[in-house]
Every structure is written in C-alpha cells, then in structure tokens.
Design a protein around this motif. Structure first.
Motif, PDB file in Angstrom:
ATOM      1  N   ASN A 148       0.867  -1.046   0.041  1.00 47.68           N
ATOM      2  CA  ASN A 148      -0.038  -0.014   0.073  1.00 47.68           C
ATOM      3  C   ASN A 148       0.517   1.114  -0.043  1.00 47.68           C
ATOM      4  OD1 ASN A 148      -2.591  -1.242   0.178  1.00 47.68           O
ATOM      5  ND2 ASN A 148      -2.115  -1.694   2.171  1.00 47.68           N
ATOM      6  N   SER A 149       2.106   0.990   0.043  1.00 42.59           N
ATOM      7  CA  SER A 149       3.282   2.389   0.083  1.00 42.59           C
ATOM      8  C   SER A 149       3.061   2.886  -1.138  1.00 42.59           C
ATOM      9  CB  SER A 149       4.479   1.895   0.504  1.00 42.59           C
ATOM     10  OG  SER A 149       4.345   1.233   1.924  1.00 42.59           O
ATOM     11  N   SER A 150       3.473   3.940  -1.296  1.00 35.91           N
ATOM     12  CA  SER A 150       3.698   4.880  -2.558  1.00 35.91           C
ATOM     13  C   SER A 150       4.486   3.971  -3.554  1.00 35.91           C
ATOM     14  CB  SER A 150       4.242   6.274  -2.374  1.00 35.91           C
ATOM     15  OG  SER A 150       5.481   6.238  -1.867  1.00 35.91           O
ATOM     16  N   ASN A 151       4.181   4.545  -4.724  1.00 35.33           N
ATOM     17  CA  ASN A 151       4.770   3.707  -6.094  1.00 35.33           C
ATOM     18  C   ASN A 151       6.439   3.918  -5.934  1.00 35.33           C
ATOM     19  OD1 ASN A 151       4.627   2.411  -8.712  1.00 35.33           O
ATOM     20  ND2 ASN A 151       5.485   4.429  -9.375  1.00 35.33           N
ATOM     21  N   GLU A 152       6.746   5.125  -5.679  1.00 36.45           N
ATOM     22  CA  GLU A 152       8.333   5.133  -5.877  1.00 36.45           C
ATOM     23  C   GLU A 152       9.006   4.446  -4.903  1.00 36.45           C
ATOM     24  OE1 GLU A 152       7.241   8.293  -2.850  1.00 36.45           O
ATOM     25  OE2 GLU A 152       6.239   7.764  -4.771  1.00 36.45           O
ATOM     26  N   LEU A 153       8.325   4.221  -3.744  1.00 37.48           N
ATOM     27  CA  LEU A 153       9.027   3.283  -2.571  1.00 37.48           C
ATOM     28  C   LEU A 153       8.984   1.998  -3.238  1.00 37.48           C
ATOM     29  CD1 LEU A 153       7.803   4.912   0.670  1.00 37.48           C
ATOM     30  CD2 LEU A 153      10.323   4.695  -0.138  1.00 37.48           C
ATOM     31  N   GLN A 154       7.739   1.527  -3.649  1.00 35.50           N
ATOM     32  CA  GLN A 154       7.608   0.010  -3.866  1.00 35.50           C
ATOM     33  C   GLN A 154       8.743  -0.179  -5.177  1.00 35.50           C
ATOM     34  OE1 GLN A 154       3.843  -1.514  -4.856  1.00 35.50           O
ATOM     35  NE2 GLN A 154       2.844  -0.012  -3.184  1.00 35.50           N
ATOM     36  N   ARG A 155       8.934   0.942  -6.160  1.00 37.76           N
ATOM     37  CA  ARG A 155       9.853   0.536  -7.232  1.00 37.76           C
ATOM     38  C   ARG A 155      11.374   0.598  -6.698  1.00 37.76           C
ATOM     39  NH1 ARG A 155       7.873   0.783 -12.270  1.00 37.76           N
ATOM     40  NH2 ARG A 155       9.847   1.672 -13.055  1.00 37.76           N
ATOM     41  N   ALA A 156      11.689   1.226  -5.628  1.00 35.29           N
ATOM     42  CA  ALA A 156      12.822   1.459  -5.165  1.00 35.29           C
ATOM     43  C   ALA A 156      13.334   0.090  -4.450  1.00 35.29           C
ATOM     44  CB  ALA A 156      12.830   2.505  -4.216  1.00 35.29           C
ATOM     45  N   PHE A 157      12.309  -0.523  -3.818  1.00 38.97           N
ATOM     46  CA  PHE A 157      12.687  -2.044  -3.180  1.00 38.97           C
ATOM     47  C   PHE A 157      12.862  -3.069  -4.280  1.00 38.97           C
ATOM     48  CE2 PHE A 157      11.730   0.245   0.708  1.00 38.97           C
ATOM     49  CZ  PHE A 157      12.902  -0.347   1.655  1.00 38.97           C
ATOM     50  N   GLN A 158      12.371  -2.637  -5.742  1.00 40.55           N
ATOM     51  CA  GLN A 158      12.495  -3.505  -6.933  1.00 40.55           C
ATOM     52  C   GLN A 158      13.723  -3.427  -7.449  1.00 40.55           C
ATOM     53  OE1 GLN A 158       8.719  -2.918  -8.839  1.00 40.55           O
ATOM     54  NE2 GLN A 158       7.552  -3.816  -7.174  1.00 40.55           N
ATOM     55  N   ASN A 159      14.460  -2.362  -6.702  1.00 39.63           N
ATOM     56  CA  ASN A 159      15.965  -2.085  -7.277  1.00 39.63           C
ATOM     57  C   ASN A 159      15.852  -1.183  -8.552  1.00 39.63           C
ATOM     58  OD1 ASN A 159      17.507  -3.677  -5.589  1.00 39.63           O
ATOM     59  ND2 ASN A 159      17.256  -5.159  -6.787  1.00 39.63           N
ATOM     60  N   LYS A 160      14.676  -0.126  -8.511  1.00 36.15           N
ATOM     61  CA  LYS A 160      14.733   0.843  -9.576  1.00 36.15           C
ATOM     62  C   LYS A 160      14.292   2.190  -8.845  1.00 36.15           C
ATOM     63  CE  LYS A 160      12.481  -2.341 -12.651  1.00 36.15           C
ATOM     64  NZ  LYS A 160      10.967  -2.666 -13.432  1.00 36.15           N
TER      65      LYS A 160
END
Length: 490
Positions: free
Chosen positions: A122-134
């Motif tokens: 449920n976190s913001s998109n930029e944080l989710q993508r950062a933890f996906q190495n992006k």
C-alpha cells in the motif's frame, strides 16, 4: 441567412484560427511537459549521483560499521536535507522506516510531508519500485504548489544498504510553466482579435469595390454608364475596376456609334423618301404639261394653228426634259450597280478629260463658250465609265449655268478643278448643290447631275466640293493617295 463573401471569409478565418490555436496550444503543452519531464529526470539523476557519492564517502569513513543506515541514518539524512533543501527519509533493507529530515525553511514540505513507515503493497509507487531495485519519482500537485517524491536503492560495492527517498518542492518550475502557457493563451487571444480586425479591414477593402461594381452593373442595366469611383487600388480589384471602366467606355462608345448609325439610317431613309417624292414630282410635272396640251389639241373642234404650234413646241420641250431626267435616273442606277458588273483599272484621267473636252466643245460653242484644259497626268484606280460620267456631268453643268463669251477652265494637278463664270447663285443652291432636284428661288430644278457625281466620287473615298465667289463657280474633285496610286488601302 445570405452567406456573403464577408461572412464566409470571417467564418472560415474563425474556424481556421481556432483550430490552429488549439493545435498549437496542445503542441506547446506537450512540448513544455516533455521539457519538464526531461528537466526533472536530469535533476533527479544529478540528485541521485551526488547523494550516492556522499553516502559512499560516508561509508568509507565508517567502514567498520556494519549497519550504516541504522547507526548514522539521522546524520546522513540531515546532511543531505541541508545540502539539497529537500526532505530526506531512509529505509532499511527490509522496508522499515528509519529516519526523515525535513528542512524548516520549506513550509510546503512541512505542511504536506507524507510519513510512510514500513513499506508494503500500500506504500507509494516510488518506494515500492525502489525496493524493486529501480529509481522512481512521483509528482503531486497541491493547492499551493507541486512536490515530487523520489526514491532509489542504495548499493555500495554491490551491498544493498537500504532505500533513500527525497521530497522536493518544484512549485516554481510548474508555476513558471503554467505562467508560460497562460501568457501564450493571452497572446493567442490578442493575436486573434488583431488578425480579426485586420482581416475585417482587408475584407472591407475587397468587398466595397465589388459592391461599387455591382451597383455600377445594375446602373448599366438601366442605361446609366456613369463611371465608378473609390476603386483606385493597385491590386487585382483595382485592375478589375479598371477593366470594368474600360468596358463601360467601350459600351458607351458602341452605343454612341449605334445611335449615330441609327441617325444616319434615318437620315438616309428620309433622303430616299425625299428623293422618291422629288423624282415623282419632277416626272409628273412634264407629264402633266404634255397630257394637258395633248387633251386640248385632241379635241374635235380644235383648229387654232398658233396654239397648236405653241403646244407642239411645249410638248417637245417637256418630252426632252422628261427624257433627260429618265436618262439621269438610269445613269444614277447604273453607277450604283457598276461595282458588280465592271472591273476597276488604273487609268490616267488627263487624256480621258481631254477627249471629253473635245467632244463637249460643240455644245459649248452653241452657248458661245470654250473649254480650256491644263495639267498633268492624274492616275486613279476606278471604272472608266464612272470617271467619264463624272467629268461629262460637271462640264455639262458648267455649260448650262455658265456665261456666254467666257471660258470654262479645267486644271488637272493634285486635284481636278473646273471653274466657270456664271450668274449669281443663291446661298441655298451653294449649300445644297449636291442634293437631287434642288430648287432655287425661281423654283427651277437643278436635276441629278451633281448628285450623281457625288455618289460616284464617294464610292472611291474621294470628295467633291462646290464653291461660288466673285461670280465664279468652282467644282473641285480629289481622291486619296492610295486611290491615285492605284493601290488598295492598307
């Protein structure tokens, strides 16, 4: 509603300009959006590079520390926040929130900061993508401005230390873009009204001359050929107006010529009527005289020898007069038909006139006159019989009306001049000398002689004139140069 040229032009302009303005506005918005995206990406790339370099240097100074973010997260976040004037939040490798530093001189960031602790779906998109190495960013439009969230994973020597998220205030950039778009829209509106007014003026410059031309056309239909005004321009409309005026002048000239020809036809018809009436009258007069004398001497009891002698003499005189008129009429008719039954030839009039003078000497002697000829060769392209008839008629006229014991002088040079002494001639006869059966004050008819001469001469574009001065009559005959040279006119 009548669709005039002005309405069509303005409607077309409105549609075209509106379409162009909307299209250009969309293109500008897309261009600004593309430039903004590129600018933000470059800014965030530099931000990522500088912050990562700082973390690398910090890690080298504290190489003994295994959990760098846990132990020194607040220090690094505060330093990066001060360095870039943005909020900086740190997250451990498992998504747990560690620390966030917010610059106190950025009220928009302080009022709208979004605290996110443990990172999940449920976190913001930029944080989710950062933890996906992006590396990723999310812009957010607020009432008072625009902020951007930017997050990326931190790797040092292939070791994942966690995620860092920046929150920056980009209100100035977006406000500048919005101001630019509004300025363009305002410029478009001013441009629209400016071009609209110019188009309206240009349309009026085109329409007004056309209206004048339309009004002139209507006037022409009613017979008014007054020249149009207010069309003095150097463009195609002015050229059209100039040609229209030329057409008006041509039509006016043609109508004038038609009216002149009409007057000539009416005058010719009147002359023909007068000629017919005169011929009828002139023929009836001797016939009436002959008939009257014949009835008297034909009576049973008639025995007046003196009257008989007088009647015989009068009948003979009127018969000769009648024969002369019939001969003149036949000659006139013959001259009218000569062009259809003869061929022209180049002839020298001097020997022809000399021969005629020799033949006419006998008649001149009866009236105690003589004929004197002087001159030089005079060539003309004509029918010999026509020229013979003209010269005979003119000399005969000079003998009839000349004075006894005087000479008839003929001079052949550039013109043919016949001069003779005569009794006083009335101004009426001089003025109408070439009209048929003209009468003087004594009601004496002068017949067809000079009339026939004039008709023949004019067939060759020549002229014949009659003058009377100091008791001398002068008839002068001339031909144009091309006739004298025997050539056709060019």
């Amino acid at each position: 509603m009548k669709w005039t040229i002005r309405k069509k032009f303005l409607a077309g302009f409105l549609i075209l300009f509106t379409f162009a303005a909307l299209t250009f506005n969309q293109l500008l918005e897309k261009s600004i959006e593309s430039n903004t995206t590129s600018f933000i990406q470059n800014e965030l790339t530099n931000l990522q590079h500088t912050s990562k370099e700082y973390i690398k240097q910090f890690a080298q100074l504290h190489s003994a520390e295994k959990d760098l973010f846990t132990n020194y997260g607040s220090t690094m976040a505060q330093t990066l926040s001060n360095l870039h004037a943005q909020s900086v939040a740190l997250y451990k490798t498992d998504g747990r929130f560690l620390y966030e530093a917010i610059p106190i001189d950025q009220p928009l960031l302080m009022e709208n900061q979004k605290y996110e602790h443990d990172v999940d779906q449920n976190s913001s998109n930029e944080l989710q993508r950062a933890f996906q190495n992006k590396a990723a960013y999310t812009p957010k439009a607020l009432t008072k401005g625009t902020i951007i969230y930017f997050a990326y994973p931190v790797y040092i020597h292939n070791t994942f230390y966690g995620v860092i998220r920046f929150t920056g205030d980009y209100s100035d950039m977006f406000m500048h873009n919005e101001h630019l778009l509004n300025s363009f829209r305002l410029l478009t509106i001013f441009l629209f009204f400016g071009v609209f007014i110019i188009s309206l003026l240009l349309t009026n410059q085109i329409i007004k001359p056309l209206q004048y031309l339309t009004a002139a056309t209507k006037r022409m239909a009613s017979g008014d050929y007054t020249e149009i005004t207010n069309t003095k321009t150097s463009d195609e409309i002015g050229e059209l107006a100039s040609h229209f005026q030329h057409m008006q002048n041509e039509i006016r000239q043609h109508i004038h010529e038609i009216n002149e020809e009409k007057e000539k036809v009416l005058l010719l018809e009147q002359k023909r009527t007068d000629f017919f009436n005169n011929v009828t009258h002139e023929l009836k007069t001797p016939l009436t005289t002959i008939s009257g004398y014949a009835q008297i001497i034909g009576e049973k009891n008639f025995d007046d020898a003196v009257f008989l002698q007088k009647a015989s003499s009068k009948i003979l005189s009127e018969s000769n007069r009648l024969n002369g008129m019939v001969t003149q009429l036949l000659t006139f008719s013959k001259s009218q038909m000569s062009g259809m039954i003869k061929n022209k030839e180049v002839i020298d009039l001097l020997p022809l006139i000399q021969t005629i003078c020799e033949d006419m000497q006998l008649k001149a002697k009866k009236y105690a006159m003589s004929i004197e000829l002087h001159g030089e060769s005079f060539f003309v392209n004509a029918y010999p019989d026509d020229m013979r008839q003209v010269i005979i008629n003119v000399i005969d006229n000079a003998i009839k009306h000349g004075k006894a014991n005087h000479k008839i002088r003929i001079q052949v040079n550039k013109t043919i001049a016949i001069t003779n002494d005569c009794e006083p001639i009335s101004a009426h006869i001089v003025e109408h000398a070439f009209e048929p059966f003209i009468h003087d004050s004594t009601n004496d008819s002068h017949g067809l002689g000079l009339f026939i001469c004039k008709q023949i001469i004019e067939q060759y574009d020549g002229t014949i004139s009659f003058q009377y001065e100091k008791k001398k009559a002068l008839i002068e005959i001339s031909f144009p140069a091309w006739q004298q040279n025997g050539n056709n006119p060019s």
